[in-house]
Design an enzyme around this catalytic site. Sequence first.
Site, PDB file in Angstrom:
ATOM      1  N   ILE A 484      49.343 -20.773  -7.933  1.00 46.91           N
ATOM      2  CA  ILE A 484      50.105 -19.427  -7.823  1.00 46.91           C
ATOM      3  C   ILE A 484      50.246 -18.937  -6.162  1.00 46.91           C
ATOM      4  O   ILE A 484      51.175 -18.023  -6.065  1.00 46.91           O
ATOM      5  CB  ILE A 484      50.038 -18.531  -8.945  1.00 46.91           C
ATOM      6  CG1 ILE A 484      51.196 -17.566  -9.410  1.00 46.91           C
ATOM      7  CG2 ILE A 484      48.862 -17.572  -8.314  1.00 46.91           C
ATOM      8  CD1 ILE A 484      50.966 -16.928 -10.783  1.00 46.91           C
ATOM      9  N   GLY A 486      48.052 -20.747  -3.575  1.00 48.88           N
ATOM     10  CA  GLY A 486      47.253 -21.405  -2.578  1.00 48.88           C
ATOM     11  C   GLY A 486      45.821 -22.051  -2.959  1.00 48.88           C
ATOM     12  O   GLY A 486      45.385 -22.477  -2.242  1.00 48.88           O
ATOM     13  N   SER A 525      42.022 -13.811 -11.546  1.00 52.14           N
ATOM     14  CA  SER A 525      41.493 -14.165 -10.096  1.00 52.14           C
ATOM     15  C   SER A 525      40.415 -15.053 -10.156  1.00 52.14           C
ATOM     16  O   SER A 525      39.397 -15.266  -9.449  1.00 52.14           O
ATOM     17  CB  SER A 525      40.703 -12.782  -9.639  1.00 52.14           C
ATOM     18  OG  SER A 525      41.730 -11.681  -9.440  1.00 52.14           O
ATOM     19  N   ARG A 526      40.649 -16.090 -11.193  1.00 55.59           N
ATOM     20  CA  ARG A 526      39.578 -16.994 -11.547  1.00 55.59           C
ATOM     21  C   ARG A 526      39.592 -18.384 -11.060  1.00 55.59           C
ATOM     22  O   ARG A 526      38.894 -19.246 -11.384  1.00 55.59           O
ATOM     23  CB  ARG A 526      39.606 -17.109 -13.308  1.00 55.59           C
ATOM     24  CG  ARG A 526      40.867 -17.343 -13.721  1.00 55.59           C
ATOM     25  CD  ARG A 526      40.428 -17.661 -15.523  1.00 55.59           C
ATOM     26  NE  ARG A 526      40.975 -19.087 -15.660  1.00 55.59           N
ATOM     27  CZ  ARG A 526      40.400 -20.094 -15.881  1.00 55.59           C
ATOM     28  NH1 ARG A 526      39.238 -20.336 -15.573  1.00 55.59           N
ATOM     29  NH2 ARG A 526      41.061 -21.196 -16.328  1.00 55.59           N
ATOM     30  N   GLY A 711      36.352 -13.713  -7.293  1.00 58.17           N
ATOM     31  CA  GLY A 711      37.814 -13.599  -7.557  1.00 58.17           C
ATOM     32  C   GLY A 711      38.245 -12.675  -6.412  1.00 58.17           C
ATOM     33  O   GLY A 711      37.683 -11.468  -5.887  1.00 58.17           O
ATOM     34  N   VAL A 712      39.559 -13.017  -5.952  1.00 57.08           N
ATOM     35  CA  VAL A 712      40.005 -11.875  -4.881  1.00 57.08           C
ATOM     36  C   VAL A 712      41.394 -11.284  -5.463  1.00 57.08           C
ATOM     37  O   VAL A 712      41.753 -10.187  -4.779  1.00 57.08           O
ATOM     38  CB  VAL A 712      40.246 -12.360  -3.399  1.00 57.08           C
ATOM     39  CG1 VAL A 712      38.900 -12.781  -2.826  1.00 57.08           C
ATOM     40  CG2 VAL A 712      41.117 -13.772  -3.611  1.00 57.08           C
ATOM     41  N   GLU A 714      43.208  -9.747  -7.881  1.00 62.69           N
ATOM     42  CA  GLU A 714      43.279  -8.780  -8.493  1.00 62.69           C
ATOM     43  C   GLU A 714      42.957  -7.232  -7.681  1.00 62.69           C
ATOM     44  O   GLU A 714      43.694  -6.067  -7.781  1.00 62.69           O
ATOM     45  CB  GLU A 714      43.211  -8.758 -10.110  1.00 62.69           C
ATOM     46  CG  GLU A 714      43.816  -9.902 -11.012  1.00 62.69           C
ATOM     47  CD  GLU A 714      43.354  -9.957 -12.144  1.00 62.69           C
ATOM     48  OE1 GLU A 714      42.024 -10.609 -12.080  1.00 62.69           O
ATOM     49  OE2 GLU A 714      43.900  -9.718 -12.920  1.00 62.69           O
TER      50      GLU A 714
END
Lengths: 754, 160
Positions: A484, A486, A525-526, A711-712, A714
Amino acid sequence: MTQKTRDDQTLKWVGTRPIRPDGVEKVTGRARYGADFARPDMLWAKVLRSPHAHARIRSIDVREALALDGVKAIVTGDDLPEIASEQAFVGEEPTDYRMMSQNVLARGKVGYVGHAIAAVAATTSAVAEEALGLIEVDYEILPHVLDAVSAIAPDAPLVHDDLCDRKGEKKAPSNIANEVEMGHGDPEAAFASADFVIDRSFTTQAVHQGYIEPHACLAEAGPDGQVTIWCSSQGQFMIRGYTAKLLGLDLAQVRVVPAEIGGGFGGKTTVYLEPLAVALSQRSGRPVKMVMSREEVFRATGPASASRIRVKIGATRAGNFVAGEAWLDYEAGAFPGSSVAAGSMTIFAPYAFEHARSHGRDILVNKPKSAAYRAPGAPMAAFAVESVVDDLARQLEIDPIDLRLQNAAQEGVQSSFGPRYKRIGFVETLEAAQAHPHYDAPLKANQGRGVAAGMWFNAGLQSSAAVMVNADGSISVISGNPDIGGSRASLAMMAAEEFGIAYEKVGVRIGDTASVGYNDVTGGSRVTLATGKMVVEASRQVIAQLCERAAKVWDVDVERVQWADGKATVPDDDTIKPLGLAEIATGAGRTGGPIQASASGSVRGVGMSFAVHLCDVEVDPETGKVDVIRYTAFQDAGRAIHPSYVEGQIQGGAVQGIGWALNEAYVFDESGRLENPGFLDYRMPVASDLPMIDAVIIEVANPDHPYGVRGVGEAPIVPPIPAVANAVRAATGVRFSDLPLSPPRVLDALDPAS
Amino acid sequence: MSKRHVTTTIDGESREFLCEDEQTLLDVLRDVLMKTGTKEGCGTGDCGACSVMLDSRLVCSCLMLAAEAEGRVIETVEGMAEGDRLHPLQQHFLEEAALQCGVCTPGFLVAAQALLARNPDPSEREVRFWLAGNLCRCTGYDKIIRAVLAAAAEMRGADA
């Protein structure tokens, strides 16, 4: 074999910015999204939607529509199987398959304007559209309820006649679908020991995820019962699972082919069209394509919940937070399942409270069923709590970042939602913001600076990946998660790093549901975190096999073989010439056959993300218009595999939050009809509204990930609303408690006479 | 009702198609000619995903009837690259990571190309206002603006 660790100084790819594997397809128009598929002899289908917010369906007469030339099949609620009540997993928006089925196609009653009633498949979309007008629905209009306050009034109309609060004992039916409570200590008693207590209430309106690609799918049911679905979503396995469940099919009968996805932000983690397209294809014997209009997207998908939140925080004169308590009411829409539990969990999460408690309620109203939206439930909670923290800093005359540092959650602290924190980077992120030149930059008249923080859990969940060695020594990776933003690049980089080969030698494909093991949705963010971990595990298994094959060729003990830089070597014997990946691959037929491995698991050890945003605004005293003039977002990414896409997540999340703060809101008329179901009136930020968004990545490695990834995606949408509101407070002296901060609202507050 | 016969030039090729009176140029590009590189985000001219060039003018193909394309020259994102050689805008979108989901990208590329044809040296502000008719929900526009400015600089250099 070498085990790369996050501290390894020899990393070649991780931390660099190569071009994404799917990039050329996407800049040349060749990438295929949900609406870009066609099959020979395909039909087009359209959905009839309710014009009423709340009504009983007495009867539906489709005879005239069915008689129209070109109409091939019609389905109504009677045509779908009755589904027993059973909890479905839809991320932070828990729902029930029975309710999901009723949302996909109404049974007996409609719950909102836009609720699907029937679907028609015809030879062209124009004929399908015409047929919708020939379907006669006899409604008994019922009184409706449009906001949480009215919904919990004693005499409120019931959105569901038989739904009781699920918390504990049996209660009378009500519009409170669920209640949650969490925390520790005794805040009520503790407030007495505070020198200052601030107690404020906030409201936010429903907002849409606003992905640019409307929902779309193509389904083909064969005479043998086999079903294929091509669609864009946040998870091909989710689409397969929900569609099969709602239609009573076996999972093995259904194959879902993931299209490229044109944005989701949580809004594409459930089904709307797919069960209808399959049912119509089963009835017509032909492939069926469905594409929502933008108006349908606004009326019948998403949105994020409207909310009412009361926050009370007590602090000592020295600035220590003594106690916090919060009451959160989130609108679920016409079916249970808002993000109120996640909102209640995150609201005090950034801070160390001795006494903290939150009370959340999931409230039914006659509006579209809410859906997950990026860090579901957290942005509105952060708006409330970070506004109060800002007021406390002002009252205590303490720098707002110092106040946050003084109370910041860190390793070992008891979180307000239960577990103790492991290694997190909130303090480092606050310190980076405080040290940044933005924090001290001068401001002019009518300008103000706001700071706000936010936290998101990130998700592990279930992931699978397959890694195959091709005969020429290139590597194929199959992921089960739609890319979604990269993730193909980050997965390829981690695989290249493991094998010690060029990034370009790794091909990443997104497999359909028959090509790779099960994966939960692209959400939470997984993907880089969890599916990435599976790619690393599968790569390491493949490397072990490569070492075994080389040992066989050399007739040496495998323990003596080491893998480095794309080659197997025997370090203790330099007479043995290293064997490269391609050499081993080419000879694989003689050493045991194809070399490949897959890894699957329930991934644990997510590293929570903390973000701190600085926002400067200028408020026009003549019009009330708020312009964001400078914005810097700081976030602990653990380790940025591809920093450009990490920055992109941070920038995109920040701008969605700015839109939520300043302009975006669902506007309903009294009858419950959405008045702004288009991009002209539902005003998302455009390029000319914004400055550059500076993203600053902090790297406090997640100890539970092979490359330190957190994760980044959210966390960056959590701080923007309060960052903007605190900046407006600084510029105007007015504390705004209701969103959006649109020009009329701001002007009204600046000049009540206007 | 019989269909209308239309002759046009699309991405440098002469093309003929049959369309209904009410079909938009976007409908025909996507569903008749199967040129799905041009995207539909709203159908009401608000998002810019369907941007194409019509006789060197930037238009929303969802707001134009297909029948109006008779005798006109249409350029879409699919004609931007020359064989394997990407247009500098396409190349810089990749290098700057100016796309995430990528569904708005075709519209941005076509609109940005139209800008640079009129103004080879736009300021950041000019780029932001020219692209205000194109919605992107993923990037926050930052990297898109940088990519357009970088492509403009490269194209000016190439011209010099």
